[in-house]
Motif scaffolding. Structure first.
Motif, PDB file in Angstrom:
ATOM      1  N   PHE A  72      -1.663   4.442   8.127  1.00 16.28           N
ATOM      2  CA  PHE A  72      -2.266   3.201   7.636  1.00 16.28           C
ATOM      3  C   PHE A  72      -2.648   2.314   8.816  1.00 16.28           C
ATOM      4  N   TYR A  73      -3.860   1.807   8.771  1.00 20.15           N
ATOM      5  CA  TYR A  73      -4.355   0.833   9.735  1.00 20.15           C
ATOM      6  C   TYR A  73      -4.937  -0.317   8.910  1.00 20.15           C
ATOM      7  N   ILE A  74      -4.362  -1.498   9.062  1.00 16.69           N
ATOM      8  CA  ILE A  74      -4.783  -2.636   8.250  1.00 16.69           C
ATOM      9  C   ILE A  74      -5.294  -3.733   9.173  1.00 16.69           C
ATOM     10  N   THR A  75      -6.486  -4.217   8.872  1.00 11.34           N
ATOM     11  CA  THR A  75      -7.097  -5.307   9.629  1.00 11.34           C
ATOM     12  C   THR A  75      -7.107  -6.558   8.769  1.00 11.34           C
ATOM     13  N   VAL A 134       0.860  -1.174   0.000  1.00  7.88           N
ATOM     14  CA  VAL A 134       0.000   0.000   0.000  1.00  7.88           C
ATOM     15  C   VAL A 134       0.903   1.232   0.000  1.00  7.88           C
ATOM     16  N   SER A 135       0.633   2.183  -0.910  1.00 11.78           N
ATOM     17  CA  SER A 135       1.466   3.386  -0.961  1.00 11.78           C
ATOM     18  C   SER A 135       0.618   4.597  -1.320  1.00 11.78           C
ATOM     19  N   VAL A 136       1.101   5.772  -0.899  1.00  7.35           N
ATOM     20  CA  VAL A 136       0.454   7.038  -1.236  1.00  7.35           C
ATOM     21  C   VAL A 136       1.497   7.944  -1.868  1.00  7.35           C
ATOM     22  N   LYS A 137       1.146   8.500  -3.022  1.00 10.00           N
ATOM     23  CA  LYS A 137       2.018   9.450  -3.718  1.00 10.00           C
ATOM     24  C   LYS A 137       1.341  10.817  -3.658  1.00 10.00           C
TER      25      LYS A 137
END
Length: 92
Positions: free
Chosen positions: A87-90, A26-29
């Motif tokens: 980021f919070y991943i469940t 997961v990435s944000v640009k």
């Protein structure tokens, strides 16, 4: 005294179990007025990449904030930088 701060994180994986796994990146640009969220899932089955799923979304920019950092000479600088999403991943 600070030994607990250096505890080893056993959740970090250098390579997924490719016999059967879903590997996710997961990435944000940051762009000028918006952000781009990219999510890539690699599906591994019996040591072969079965498929790759890619989803790209645009997000509202969180704006900017002041941040301190050091240049290559060790001089402390303050600069305006784009705010990052957390980021919070469940996993279920």
């Amino acid at each position: 005294m600070f030994a607990s701060c250096k505890a080893k994180n056993e959740d970090i994986v250098s390579e997924p179990n490719k016999d059967g796994a879903i590997e996710t990146v997961v990435s944000v640009k940051h762009e000028k007025d918006f952000d781009i969220l990219t999510t890539i899932h690699k599906i591994w089955v019996k040591n072969h990449l079965d498929k790759t799923l890619i989803k790209v979304d645009t997000l509202t920019s969180l704006g900017t904030t002041l941040a301190e950092g050091q240049d290559k000479d060790g001089n402390v600088q303050t600069a305006m930088v784009k705010k990052d999403y957390e980021f919070y991943i469940t996993v279920k």
